[in-house]
Design an enzyme around this catalytic site. Structure first.
Site: not given
Length: 278
Positions: A223, A258
């Site tokens: 991210k 994840r």
């Protein structure tokens, strides 16, 4: 709510964190697409993730990166159903990453066992009744707006309190639709209508999300805020920072991690767990 560590979720023992491998059948994912590989190559990638230790393979056919274009369900279904079917026939536990009820139905029919919805079943009015009728495990994520509009909605009075309240309301709506409490996992939605330090605050507050009574998923892999913390602008080069954040999340009670880099994360979690157990 029951103790999720004792009761499990989706048939898994949650005494140790599970790794969920990301498998994108999209041409425009922020971290590289997989649509050009074809179903056979994607299936092989998914099988390799399982062999490396992923408990779940999360298959998606629509990019949800900031500003991403909407993908019609028929295209989404065409991208993912052959991949899900191939993995399921090999005994892989597959989750489908979608916010469309038609895609959920097609994916479940193809052998997916879990629904992972970035909208928390709020995007499609038919989604919650479908998940309730299917009695399948579901991951409810917090997001404001849509992938096209969410960046402008990252304004909070108190990001932890606000996201907790909004995600609890999403959970309550799922319960009201007839979804069993034991079927639900929650995801604070890192990077979805959150910026920089907001993501860090949510990561540090994971115990508060776990206190809602459901397993918590942490999706921090590659991210933007990982890149900001690490000084790395290229998402594909953020795996070391992502692993560090994954271990931090596990230490804060995340039950599912994840990730893109399954082998690296699995190895790191094994060492972290062995040291914690010593």
């Amino acid at each position: 709510m029951t103790d999720v560590a004792a009761s499990g979720w989706a048939g898994f023992d949650l005494a140790r964190p599970l790794v969920m491998g990301i498998l994108n059948a999209t041409p425009d994912s922020f971290s590289g697409g997989g649509a050009t590989q074809g179903p056979s190559a994607l299936i092989e990638t998914g099988l390799a993730m399982r062999a490396a230790g992923a408990a779940i393979i999360d298959v998606g056919g629509e990019s949800t990166r900031p500003g991403a274009a909407v993908v019609p369900p028929d295209i989404e279904i065409a991208r993912i159903v052959p991949v899900i079917g191939g993995l399921a026939r090999d005994g892989v536990t597959v989750s489908v990453d979608t916010r469309n009820a038609a895609t959920m139905r097609a994916a479940l029919d193809a052998g997916a066992r879990i629904v992972n919805d970035v909208s928390g079943l709020r995007h499609d009015p038919a989604a919650a009744p479908l998940v309730a009728a299917a009695a399948c495990p579901v991951i409810l994520m917090h997001m404001r707006g849509t992938p096209a509009t969410m960046s402008a909605q990252a304004v909070y009075n108190d990001v932890v309190a606000d996201v907790l309240a909004e995600l609890a309301a999403t959970r309550d709506a799922a319960l009201a639709a007839g979804i069993a409490p034991a079927a639900i996992a929650l995801d604070p939605g890192f990077g979805f209508a959150k910026r920089g330090a907001q993501n860090v605050a949510l990561l540090r507050a994971l115990p508060s999300f776990r206190a809602l009574g459901h397993p918590v998923l942490a999706g921090v892999s590659r991210k933007r805020f990982i890149g900001e913390l690490a000084g790395e602008p290229d998402p594909a080069r953020r795996d070391p920072g992502s692993i560090a954040a994954a271990l931090f999340a596990a230490g804060r009670g995340a039950a599912i991690i994840r990730v893109h880099d399954v082998p690296g994360t699995v190895q790191a979690l094994r060492v972290w767990q062995a040291l914690a157990d010593a």
